[in-house]
Scaffold this motif. Structure first.
Motif, PDB file in Angstrom:
ATOM      1  N   PHE A  78       1.339   7.395   4.061  1.00 17.84           N
ATOM      2  CA  PHE A  78       2.332   6.971   3.083  1.00 17.84           C
ATOM      3  C   PHE A  78       3.246   5.871   3.600  1.00 17.84           C
ATOM      4  O   PHE A  78       4.138   5.422   2.893  1.00 17.84           O
ATOM      5  CB  PHE A  78       3.123   8.185   2.585  1.00 17.84           C
ATOM      6  N   ARG A  79       3.016   5.404   4.837  1.00 16.18           N
ATOM      7  CA  ARG A  79       3.669   4.190   5.351  1.00 16.18           C
ATOM      8  C   ARG A  79       2.755   2.978   5.174  1.00 16.18           C
ATOM      9  O   ARG A  79       3.100   1.886   5.573  1.00 16.18           O
ATOM     10  CB  ARG A  79       4.013   4.357   6.830  1.00 16.18           C
ATOM     11  N   GLY A  80       1.562   3.222   4.616  1.00 11.01           N
ATOM     12  CA  GLY A  80       0.631   2.120   4.354  1.00 11.01           C
ATOM     13  C   GLY A  80      -0.373   1.872   5.441  1.00 11.01           C
ATOM     14  O   GLY A  80      -1.132   0.908   5.371  1.00 11.01           O
ATOM     15  N   LYS A  81      -0.417   2.724   6.433  1.00 12.43           N
ATOM     16  CA  LYS A  81      -1.371   2.537   7.534  1.00 12.43           C
ATOM     17  C   LYS A  81      -2.730   3.092   7.111  1.00 12.43           C
ATOM     18  O   LYS A  81      -2.823   4.151   6.522  1.00 12.43           O
ATOM     19  CB  LYS A  81      -0.914   3.267   8.797  1.00 12.43           C
ATOM     20  N   SER A  82      -3.794   2.369   7.456  1.00  9.36           N
ATOM     21  CA  SER A  82      -5.149   2.795   7.147  1.00  9.36           C
ATOM     22  C   SER A  82      -5.704   3.637   8.281  1.00  9.36           C
ATOM     23  O   SER A  82      -5.281   3.513   9.425  1.00  9.36           O
ATOM     24  CB  SER A  82      -6.066   1.598   6.910  1.00  9.36           C
ATOM     25  N   ALA A  83      -6.688   4.457   7.969  1.00  7.70           N
ATOM     26  CA  ALA A  83      -7.313   5.302   8.986  1.00  7.70           C
ATOM     27  C   ALA A  83      -8.202   4.488   9.908  1.00  7.70           C
ATOM     28  O   ALA A  83      -8.509   4.907  11.003  1.00  7.70           O
ATOM     29  CB  ALA A  83      -8.136   6.392   8.298  1.00  7.70           C
ATOM     30  N   ARG A  84      -8.653   3.312   9.486  1.00  5.25           N
ATOM     31  CA  ARG A  84      -9.557   2.505  10.307  1.00  5.25           C
ATOM     32  C   ARG A  84      -8.851   1.845  11.433  1.00  5.25           C
ATOM     33  O   ARG A  84      -7.873   1.338  11.510  1.00  5.25           O
ATOM     34  CB  ARG A  84     -10.221   1.426   9.455  1.00  5.25           C
ATOM     35  N   LYS A 136       0.831  -1.204   0.000  1.00  5.41           N
ATOM     36  CA  LYS A 136       0.000   0.000   0.000  1.00  5.41           C
ATOM     37  C   LYS A 136       0.866   1.255   0.000  1.00  5.41           C
ATOM     38  O   LYS A 136       0.582   2.209  -0.722  1.00  5.41           O
ATOM     39  CB  LYS A 136      -0.918   0.019   1.234  1.00  5.41           C
ATOM     40  N   ALA A 137       1.915   1.252   0.810  1.00  4.72           N
ATOM     41  CA  ALA A 137       2.790   2.424   0.896  1.00  4.72           C
ATOM     42  C   ALA A 137       3.465   2.702  -0.444  1.00  4.72           C
ATOM     43  O   ALA A 137       3.507   3.854  -0.905  1.00  4.72           O
ATOM     44  CB  ALA A 137       3.843   2.206   1.987  1.00  4.72           C
TER      45      ALA A 137
END
Length: 108
Positions: free
Chosen positions: A102-108, A67-68
């Motif tokens: 931008f590290r691939g972490k989701s907001a959820r 993702k990132a």
């Protein structure tokens, strides 16, 4: 594979007079809507016969690294297309503003 037939409220501009879903039934793929669903359906009443295709396969999620990388690549493409002269500065500013995204972490 299984199919799920249901009778659901489908008029978004009108409030639902009862339950959002009146009835549902799971059948083998390719079968017609069951009588239990069709017997309650009335044309023009606001409820529609709906079919959902149920699948047994597991949903494959992207890793945080993938993702990132995709998010950074899309950012670079977008900025280079819109403002190529200031691309490096704008990309750096965006990476500083939303580092977790931008590290691939989701907001959820």
């Amino acid at each position: 594979m299984k199919w799920r037939y249901s009778l659901r409220w489908k008029l978004p501009h009108r409030p639902c007079p009862g339950p959002h879903e009146l009835v549902s039934e799971v059948v083998d793929a390719g079968q017609q809507a069951p009588e239990s669903v069709m017997s309650l359906w009335v044309a023009g009443a606001g409820y529609a016969v709906c079919v959902d295709f149920l699948d047994d396969r597991q949903i494959r999620r992207w890793s945080d690294e993938r993702k990132a990388a995709t998010r950074r690549r899309n950012l670079e493409r977008r900025v280079n297309r819109i403002a190529p002269l200031f691309a490096d500065e704008l990309i750096e500013r965006e990476l500083e503003t939303r580092p977790e995204y931008f590290r691939g972490k989701s907001a959820r």
